[in-house]
Write an enzyme that holds these catalytic residues in place. Structure first.
Site, PDB file in Angstrom:
ATOM      1  N   SER A  33       0.545  -1.364   0.098  1.00 34.01           N
ATOM      2  CA  SER A  33       0.096  -0.077  -0.069  1.00 34.01           C
ATOM      3  C   SER A  33       0.882   1.346   0.042  1.00 34.01           C
ATOM      4  O   SER A  33       1.604   1.599   1.061  1.00 34.01           O
ATOM      5  CB  SER A  33      -0.902   0.096   1.387  1.00 34.01           C
ATOM      6  OG  SER A  33      -1.875  -1.137   1.377  1.00 34.01           O
ATOM      7  N   HIS A  64      -3.265   0.865  -4.702  1.00 42.15           N
ATOM      8  CA  HIS A  64      -2.784  -0.237  -5.248  1.00 42.15           C
ATOM      9  C   HIS A  64      -3.287  -0.154  -6.753  1.00 42.15           C
ATOM     10  O   HIS A  64      -4.244  -0.269  -7.336  1.00 42.15           O
ATOM     11  CB  HIS A  64      -3.417  -1.600  -4.670  1.00 42.15           C
ATOM     12  CG  HIS A  64      -2.946  -1.883  -3.637  1.00 42.15           C
ATOM     13  ND1 HIS A  64      -2.046  -2.934  -3.416  1.00 42.15           N
ATOM     14  CD2 HIS A  64      -3.297  -1.637  -2.266  1.00 42.15           C
ATOM     15  CE1 HIS A  64      -1.739  -2.755  -1.919  1.00 42.15           C
ATOM     16  NE2 HIS A  64      -2.572  -2.039  -1.521  1.00 42.15           N
ATOM     17  N   HIS A  86      -5.738  -8.804  -1.051  1.00 40.99           N
ATOM     18  CA  HIS A  86      -5.752  -9.290   0.102  1.00 40.99           C
ATOM     19  C   HIS A  86      -6.616 -10.134   0.399  1.00 40.99           C
ATOM     20  O   HIS A  86      -7.678 -10.195  -0.288  1.00 40.99           O
ATOM     21  CB  HIS A  86      -5.619  -7.932   1.187  1.00 40.99           C
ATOM     22  CG  HIS A  86      -4.719  -6.799   0.858  1.00 40.99           C
ATOM     23  ND1 HIS A  86      -5.129  -5.821  -0.004  1.00 40.99           N
ATOM     24  CD2 HIS A  86      -3.597  -6.572   1.551  1.00 40.99           C
ATOM     25  CE1 HIS A  86      -4.089  -5.123  -0.031  1.00 40.99           C
ATOM     26  NE2 HIS A  86      -3.149  -5.452   0.668  1.00 40.99           N
ATOM     27  N   TYR A  88      -8.890  -9.986   2.893  1.00 40.19           N
ATOM     28  CA  TYR A  88     -10.074  -9.448   3.179  1.00 40.19           C
ATOM     29  C   TYR A  88     -11.000  -8.966   2.151  1.00 40.19           C
ATOM     30  O   TYR A  88     -12.165  -8.749   2.288  1.00 40.19           O
ATOM     31  CB  TYR A  88      -9.791  -8.461   4.173  1.00 40.19           C
ATOM     32  CG  TYR A  88      -8.904  -7.075   3.617  1.00 40.19           C
ATOM     33  CD1 TYR A  88      -9.381  -6.189   2.651  1.00 40.19           C
ATOM     34  CD2 TYR A  88      -7.603  -6.946   3.960  1.00 40.19           C
ATOM     35  CE1 TYR A  88      -8.735  -5.311   2.075  1.00 40.19           C
ATOM     36  CE2 TYR A  88      -6.742  -5.827   3.441  1.00 40.19           C
ATOM     37  CZ  TYR A  88      -7.487  -5.151   2.500  1.00 40.19           C
ATOM     38  OH  TYR A  88      -6.575  -4.139   1.803  1.00 40.19           O
ATOM     39  N   GLU A  89     -10.356  -9.138   0.972  1.00 39.47           N
ATOM     40  CA  GLU A  89     -11.149  -8.789  -0.156  1.00 39.47           C
ATOM     41  C   GLU A  89     -12.006  -9.945  -0.826  1.00 39.47           C
ATOM     42  O   GLU A  89     -12.968  -9.597  -1.757  1.00 39.47           O
ATOM     43  CB  GLU A  89     -10.151  -8.257  -1.491  1.00 39.47           C
ATOM     44  CG  GLU A  89      -9.662  -6.949  -1.169  1.00 39.47           C
ATOM     45  CD  GLU A  89      -8.595  -6.484  -2.115  1.00 39.47           C
ATOM     46  OE1 GLU A  89      -8.750  -6.088  -3.160  1.00 39.47           O
ATOM     47  OE2 GLU A  89      -7.178  -6.448  -1.845  1.00 39.47           O
ATOM     48  N   ALA A 116       2.937  -2.319   3.866  1.00 40.16           N
ATOM     49  CA  ALA A 116       2.872  -0.930   4.880  1.00 40.16           C
ATOM     50  C   ALA A 116       2.413  -1.743   6.124  1.00 40.16           C
ATOM     51  O   ALA A 116       1.506  -2.691   6.066  1.00 40.16           O
ATOM     52  CB  ALA A 116       1.730  -0.140   4.466  1.00 40.16           C
ATOM     53  N   MET A 217      -1.945  -6.639   6.843  1.00 39.90           N
ATOM     54  CA  MET A 217      -2.454  -7.918   6.233  1.00 39.90           C
ATOM     55  C   MET A 217      -2.084  -8.551   5.163  1.00 39.90           C
ATOM     56  O   MET A 217      -2.890  -8.861   4.264  1.00 39.90           O
ATOM     57  CB  MET A 217      -3.979  -7.088   6.008  1.00 39.90           C
ATOM     58  CG  MET A 217      -4.515  -6.215   7.100  1.00 39.90           C
ATOM     59  SD  MET A 217      -5.996  -5.140   6.898  1.00 39.90           S
ATOM     60  CE  MET A 217      -6.245  -4.200   8.490  1.00 39.90           C
ATOM     61  N   SER A 218      -0.978  -8.886   4.959  1.00 43.08           N
ATOM     62  CA  SER A 218      -0.608  -9.504   3.691  1.00 43.08           C
ATOM     63  C   SER A 218       0.964 -10.368   3.977  1.00 43.08           C
ATOM     64  O   SER A 218       1.264 -10.558   5.222  1.00 43.08           O
ATOM     65  CB  SER A 218      -0.080  -8.331   2.643  1.00 43.08           C
ATOM     66  OG  SER A 218       1.099  -7.651   3.264  1.00 43.08           O
ATOM     67  N   ASN A 241       2.090   3.680  10.583  1.00 44.55           N
ATOM     68  CA  ASN A 241       1.673   4.095  11.849  1.00 44.55           C
ATOM     69  C   ASN A 241       2.005   3.301  13.069  1.00 44.55           C
ATOM     70  O   ASN A 241       2.552   2.537  13.045  1.00 44.55           O
ATOM     71  CB  ASN A 241      -0.018   4.171  11.730  1.00 44.55           C
ATOM     72  CG  ASN A 241      -0.331   2.518  11.734  1.00 44.55           C
ATOM     73  OD1 ASN A 241      -0.253   2.172  10.433  1.00 44.55           O
ATOM     74  ND2 ASN A 241      -1.077   2.019  12.362  1.00 44.55           N
ATOM     75  N   HIS A 253      -6.792   4.292   6.829  1.00 47.36           N
ATOM     76  CA  HIS A 253      -5.981   4.013   5.741  1.00 47.36           C
ATOM     77  C   HIS A 253      -5.296   5.229   5.133  1.00 47.36           C
ATOM     78  O   HIS A 253      -4.490   5.109   4.323  1.00 47.36           O
ATOM     79  CB  HIS A 253      -7.032   3.244   4.875  1.00 47.36           C
ATOM     80  CG  HIS A 253      -6.492   2.963   3.495  1.00 47.36           C
ATOM     81  ND1 HIS A 253      -5.463   1.779   3.483  1.00 47.36           N
ATOM     82  CD2 HIS A 253      -6.651   2.887   2.223  1.00 47.36           C
ATOM     83  CE1 HIS A 253      -5.001   1.441   2.257  1.00 47.36           C
ATOM     84  NE2 HIS A 253      -5.843   2.295   1.330  1.00 47.36           N
TER      85      HIS A 253
HETATM   86  N1  HPA Z   1      -2.530  -2.803  11.408  1.00 54.49           N
HETATM   87  C1  HPA Z   1      -2.876  -3.739  10.287  1.00 54.49           C
HETATM   88  N2  HPA Z   1      -2.481  -3.674   8.999  1.00 54.49           N
HETATM   89  C2  HPA Z   1      -1.665  -2.246   8.700  1.00 54.49           C
HETATM   90  C3  HPA Z   1      -1.451  -1.219   9.882  1.00 54.49           C
HETATM   91  C4  HPA Z   1      -2.129  -1.427  11.046  1.00 54.49           C
HETATM   92  O1  HPA Z   1      -1.773  -0.707  12.023  1.00 54.49           O
HETATM   93  N3  HPA Z   1      -0.967  -0.475   9.145  1.00 54.49           N
HETATM   94  C5  HPA Z   1      -0.963  -0.689   7.921  1.00 54.49           C
HETATM   95  N4  HPA Z   1      -1.375  -1.790   7.357  1.00 54.49           N
END
Ligand code: HPA
Length: 278
Positions: A33, A64, A86, A88-89, A116, A217-218, A241, A253
């Site tokens: 991302s 993406h 991902h 979750y999609e 990310a 998430m990947s 973050n 996001h």
């Molecule tokens: N959690 C999960 N996935 C993420 C995060 C997060 O804080 N930041 C970027 N992808």
């Protein structure tokens, strides 16, 4: 396409790509991302939109681009996924495994997987790069392993070893590049969750207690498939973050994509440096 990948599925996708390019990639890359800009510096690029590859899982997530870029970078022949799909999609894990399988069919020996991630380690800051030294396969422990289903014996063993997912030689090479270019690389354990909701403070305290440094998430399913067939893996997280272990800050996001603007140039510098040394 059935519930599980077949050799025919993989070959159909690979030949659709081979019809559009004569590049023979040695290195595969997956850009997470907000990190897609690395693909912009590829020379002699050939583009293949994911929608034109049979069976390819297509992503609608912001940040993406959704295409393969084949070309050369620092003298290496590369195939780059500019954006990924991902769990979750909504795709099943075996289908999500197709891209790495196809890159293997195209001939890659090495894969650079980026993402990310949120910092679980409290000493990490947004904008840091983290070398992935190992991962916690929580999503796999919960039953979502991309290798579930009939084993494709031609590609690898039923019970692949995972004692060294992230290649030691690539780890030391990347450390050398980061030191020489003063990139201040962090290191740690990455954990993949299913998403799409971000973690609660209790989730994060649990992950911290389990030794996790960054969460996303990947990456873990992709690295698992890569290792199944002996592809050497380098994994790098861009910390986007601070994880909110105390529940005082929100995660969005937008902040992940914003951090990508700082991270992408650093990541590009690091990856280019590694490619030069391969
Ligand atoms: N959690 C999960 N996935 C993420 C995060 C997060 O804080 N930041 C970027 N992808």
């Amino acid at each position: 396409m059935g519930d599980f990948l077949t050799i025919a599925d993989i070959q159909a996708a690979a030949s659709a790509i081979q019809k559009k390019t004569d590049h023979k990639p040695r290195v595969g890359m997956i850009l997470g991302s907000g990190l897609g800009s690395l693909a912009e510096s590829i020379e002699n690029p050939h583009y293949v939109p994911y929608g034109e590859i049979p069976g390819w899982p297509v992503s609608g997530v912001k940040g993406h681009a959704g295409r393969l870029v084949l070309g050369s970078l620092e003298g290496q022949s590369v195939v780059v996924m500019q954006g990924r799909t991902h769990y979750y999609e909504g795709y099943d894990m075996p289908r999500l495994g197709l891209p790495v399988r196809v890159m293997q069919a195209l001939g890659i020996e090495i894969i650079v997987i980026t993402n990310a991630a949120g910092a679980v380690n409290p000493s990490f800051e947004p904008g840091d790069l983290m070398l992935i030294t190992d991962h916690l396969n929580l999503i796999g422990m919960a039953g979502q392993n991309p290798l579930r289903g009939p084993n494709l014996e031609e590609l690898g063993p039923r019970f692949p070893d995972m004692s060294q997912v992230y290649d030691r030689q690539l780890l030391s090479l990347t450390r050398e590049v980061a030191a020489a270019e003063h990139l201040g690389l962090r290191e740690g354990v990455y954990c993949c969750l299913a998403g799409p909701s971000f973690e609660t403070p209790a989730d994060l305290r649990f992950l911290r207690a389990a030794g996790v440094d960054a969460v996303g998430m990947s990456t873990v399913p992709e690295a698992t498939i890569a290792r199944h067939s002996g592809t050497r893996v380098l994994g790098v997280s861009g910390i986007s973050n601070k994880a909110n272990l105390d529940g005082e800050t929100e995660t969005t996001h937008e902040e992940v994509l914003e951090a990508g603007k700082v991270l992408a140039p650093k990541l590009t510098q690091l990856v280019r440096g590694v490619l030069r040394k391969l």
